[in-house]
Design an enzyme around this catalytic site. Structure first.
Site, PDB file in Angstrom:
ATOM      1  N   LYS A 111       0.813  -1.212   0.000  1.00 31.69           N
ATOM      2  CA  LYS A 111       0.000   0.000   0.000  1.00 31.69           C
ATOM      3  C   LYS A 111       0.847   1.263   0.000  1.00 31.69           C
ATOM      4  O   LYS A 111       0.431   2.284  -0.545  1.00 31.69           O
ATOM      5  CB  LYS A 111      -0.950   0.008   1.204  1.00 31.69           C
ATOM      6  CG  LYS A 111      -2.086  -0.976   1.052  1.00 31.69           C
ATOM      7  CD  LYS A 111      -3.271  -0.585   1.913  1.00 31.69           C
ATOM      8  CE  LYS A 111      -4.432  -1.537   1.669  1.00 31.69           C
ATOM      9  NZ  LYS A 111      -5.521  -1.350   2.648  1.00 31.69           N
ATOM     10  N   LYS A 203      -5.095 -10.283  -6.913  1.00 32.64           N
ATOM     11  CA  LYS A 203      -6.321 -10.562  -6.149  1.00 32.64           C
ATOM     12  C   LYS A 203      -7.407  -9.548  -6.509  1.00 32.64           C
ATOM     13  O   LYS A 203      -7.118  -8.418  -6.884  1.00 32.64           O
ATOM     14  CB  LYS A 203      -6.018 -10.628  -4.649  1.00 32.64           C
ATOM     15  CG  LYS A 203      -6.152  -9.361  -3.914  1.00 32.64           C
ATOM     16  CD  LYS A 203      -5.890  -9.504  -2.426  1.00 32.64           C
ATOM     17  CE  LYS A 203      -5.824  -8.065  -1.915  1.00 32.64           C
ATOM     18  NZ  LYS A 203      -5.382  -7.849  -0.595  1.00 32.64           N
ATOM     19  N   LYS A 206     -10.768  -3.792  -4.123  1.00 35.38           N
ATOM     20  CA  LYS A 206     -11.622  -2.615  -4.196  1.00 35.38           C
ATOM     21  C   LYS A 206     -10.971  -1.517  -5.004  1.00 35.38           C
ATOM     22  O   LYS A 206     -11.653  -0.647  -5.536  1.00 35.38           O
ATOM     23  CB  LYS A 206     -11.880  -2.078  -2.779  1.00 35.38           C
ATOM     24  CG  LYS A 206     -12.676  -2.996  -1.866  1.00 35.38           C
ATOM     25  CD  LYS A 206     -12.637  -2.463  -0.423  1.00 35.38           C
ATOM     26  CE  LYS A 206     -13.315  -3.414   0.556  1.00 35.38           C
ATOM     27  NZ  LYS A 206     -12.854  -3.214   1.938  1.00 35.38           N
TER      28      LYS A 206
HETATM   29  P1  TYM Z   1     -10.679  -5.569   3.863  1.00 35.30           P
HETATM   30  O1  TYM Z   1     -11.672  -4.485   4.148  1.00 35.30           O
HETATM   31  O2  TYM Z   1      -9.623  -5.303   2.855  1.00 35.30           O
HETATM   32  O3  TYM Z   1     -11.433  -6.871   3.410  1.00 35.30           O
HETATM   33  C1  TYM Z   1     -12.539  -7.387   4.144  1.00 35.30           C
HETATM   34  C2  TYM Z   1     -12.469  -8.909   4.156  1.00 35.30           C
HETATM   35  O4  TYM Z   1     -12.504  -9.400   2.811  1.00 35.30           O
HETATM   36  C3  TYM Z   1     -11.420 -10.299   2.593  1.00 35.30           C
HETATM   37  N1  TYM Z   1     -10.987 -10.186   1.189  1.00 35.30           N
HETATM   38  C4  TYM Z   1     -10.904 -11.216   0.348  1.00 35.30           C
HETATM   39  N2  TYM Z   1     -11.152 -12.534   0.501  1.00 35.30           N
HETATM   40  C5  TYM Z   1     -10.967 -13.331  -0.567  1.00 35.30           C
HETATM   41  N3  TYM Z   1     -10.555 -12.874  -1.789  1.00 35.30           N
HETATM   42  C6  TYM Z   1     -10.297 -11.564  -1.988  1.00 35.30           C
HETATM   43  N4  TYM Z   1      -9.895 -11.126  -3.186  1.00 35.30           N
HETATM   44  C7  TYM Z   1     -10.457 -10.660  -0.890  1.00 35.30           C
HETATM   45  N5  TYM Z   1     -10.287  -9.328  -0.728  1.00 35.30           N
HETATM   46  C8  TYM Z   1     -10.613  -9.057   0.547  1.00 35.30           C
HETATM   47  C9  TYM Z   1     -10.343  -9.841   3.560  1.00 35.30           C
HETATM   48  O5  TYM Z   1      -9.416 -10.867   3.833  1.00 35.30           O
HETATM   49  C10 TYM Z   1     -11.159  -9.442   4.773  1.00 35.30           C
HETATM   50  O6  TYM Z   1     -11.458 -10.583   5.564  1.00 35.30           O
HETATM   51  N6  TYM Z   1      -7.502  -5.363   7.732  1.00 35.30           N
HETATM   52  C11 TYM Z   1      -8.824  -5.826   7.314  1.00 35.30           C
HETATM   53  C12 TYM Z   1      -9.952  -5.228   8.119  1.00 35.30           C
HETATM   54  C13 TYM Z   1      -9.835  -5.397   9.598  1.00 35.30           C
HETATM   55  C14 TYM Z   1     -10.043  -6.601  10.334  1.00 35.30           C
HETATM   56  C15 TYM Z   1      -9.864  -6.255  11.695  1.00 35.30           C
HETATM   57  C16 TYM Z   1     -10.329  -7.910   9.960  1.00 35.30           C
HETATM   58  C17 TYM Z   1      -9.549  -4.430  10.501  1.00 35.30           C
HETATM   59  N7  TYM Z   1      -9.573  -4.924  11.746  1.00 35.30           N
HETATM   60  C18 TYM Z   1      -9.984  -7.206  12.707  1.00 35.30           C
HETATM   61  C19 TYM Z   1     -10.458  -8.865  10.988  1.00 35.30           C
HETATM   62  C20 TYM Z   1     -10.286  -8.504  12.322  1.00 35.30           C
HETATM   63  C21 TYM Z   1      -9.029  -5.433   5.857  1.00 35.30           C
HETATM   64  O7  TYM Z   1      -8.409  -4.532   5.365  1.00 35.30           O
HETATM   65  O8  TYM Z   1     -10.029  -6.086   5.225  1.00 35.30           O
END
Ligand code: TYM
Length: 342
Positions: A111, A203, A206
């Site tokens: 990032k 992957k 967003k």
């Molecule tokens: P974020 O917002 O990027 O994504 C949310 C969830 O979606 C999953 N994900 C995917 N799974 C499969 N294939 C993909 N291409 C894909 N893209 C995203 C992510 O693994 C995630 O589960 N850091 C985290 C948010 C967060 C969090 C937490 C998660 C903040 N605090 C505490 C768990 C516990 C994030 O950026 O997810």
């Protein structure tokens, strides 16, 4: 007590990867665990956000939780910034985690890009806030996609180091030999890493500039159909065994998506479609995706039309989350030696 926590960032378009890798898996866990699902708005501002757009997206992620089938009455749905304890605990963890640990985080490297000197301090410290999200509730299980694995390892390291560094105080305060649990990641199934529809080596994300790279949760049936028909493939028919998907990333991805949408294993999909051409497989995938995703997108649109209702759900969830998080923070402040007024 076993407790589930997970978070989703309100940044950009929620897509099929977020749904299959995370949100859809939050739903069945409600049967077995107390669940806390959080819209992590404080994580979102680690990179620049437009305030109006951020507010809209916080509501949209909340709507996605509800539309997917998360029960905000029996479980807890809230946004991070309304529970100040996350920020408080993150500070303690900034003093537990080592710079060397954060330097190894691949998501920060991706990032921040080349201009690392110009990345926000928040982006760098992102994983300690994530550890705080989870450990404020002393959650035991965290369902996430594969890309969050390293952050969960760091969360365990933080918990372990806190437990070790303060072992004496933890015991003196009556918490036995460990205060924080070593949280277990729940990363399993055919959809832990959904790839871009345009490039099987990237992957689904967003932030991909091409909207054809992903299926958004708010896409209508026509958009879903078009994106799947245009999805990149190779010229071979589908194999009948999973080994045949090796070095065919686009085929593997579409089969994984089909399997996850249908709730079966990839091998079962291949038993049905082995030998089929992509044209016919994609037709079946379009039907399945529209059937499963259409109602969720429609329900999200219905919910976001009433922001007052969404805000009320978040407010109530925050109140309930705060009670649990405050209890943790009070104990942590006692353990580290801060004075609290009685
Ligand atoms: P974020 O917002 O990027 O994504 C949310 C969830 O979606 C999953 N994900 C995917 N799974 C499969 N294939 C993909 N291409 C894909 N893209 C995203 C992510 O693994 C995630 O589960 N850091 C985290 C948010 C967060 C969090 C937490 C998660 C903040 N605090 C505490 C768990 C516990 C994030 O950026 O997810």
């Amino acid at each position: 007590k076993e407790r589930v926590f997970s978070g989703v960032q309100p940044t950009g378009n929620l897509h099929l990867g977020n749904y299959l890798g995370a949100i859809s898996r939050f739903v069945p866990l409600q049967e077995r665990y107390d669940c806390i699902y959080c819209v992590v708005d404080m994580h979102a501002i680690t990179v620049p956000q437009d305030p109006k757009e951020l507010r809209r997206q916080i509501r949209e992620v909340t709507a996605a939780f509800l539309a997917a089938g998360i029960d905000a009455e029996r479980h807890i749905v809230f946004n991070q910034s309304q529970v100040a304890e996350h920020a408080e605990l993150a500070w303690i963890f900034n003093c537990i985690a080592r710079i060397g640990w954060l330097n190894r985080m691949t998501q920060f490297k991706e990032k921040a890009g080349k201009d690392r000197e110009n990345a926000s301090v928040g982006l760098y410290a992102y994983p300690t806030l994530m550890a705080a999200d989870i450990l404020a509730y002393r959650a035991t299980h965290v369902p996430v996609g594969e890309d969050q694995k390293q952050h969960l390892e760091l969360t365990r390291d933080v918990a372990q180091k806190f437990n070790n560094d303060y072992a004496a105080a933890i015991a003196e305060n009556g918490h036995g030999d460990a205060f924080f649990p070593l949280t277990e990641p729940l990363i399993q199934g055919p959809a832990m890493r959904i790839m871009s529809l345009r490039d099987g080596s990237k992957k689904m994300s967003k932030s991909d500039p091409s909207d054809y790279s992903r299926i958004n949760l708010t896409d209508d049936a026509d958009a879903i159909a078009q994106k799947i028909r245009k999805a990149k493939t190779d010229p071979e028919p589908l194999p009948s065994e999973e080994a045949g998907l090796q070095s065919r990333p686009e085929a593997a991805n579409l089969v994984g998506i089909f399997a996850a949408l249908k709730g079966v294993e990839k091998s079962q999909v291949l038993r049905e479609f082995g030998g089929a051409q992509f044209s016919s497989f994609k037709g079946a995938l379009v039907d399945l995706a529209v059937e499963k995703m259409g109602p969720i997108g429609a329900e999200m649109k219905r919910l976001v039309a009433d922001p007052g209702h969404i805000d009320a759900v978040l407010g109530k969830g925050a109140e309930r989350a705060r009670v649990i998080a405050r209890e943790t923070l009070d104990a942590v402040y006692d353990i580290v030696g801060f004075i609290r007024s009685a």
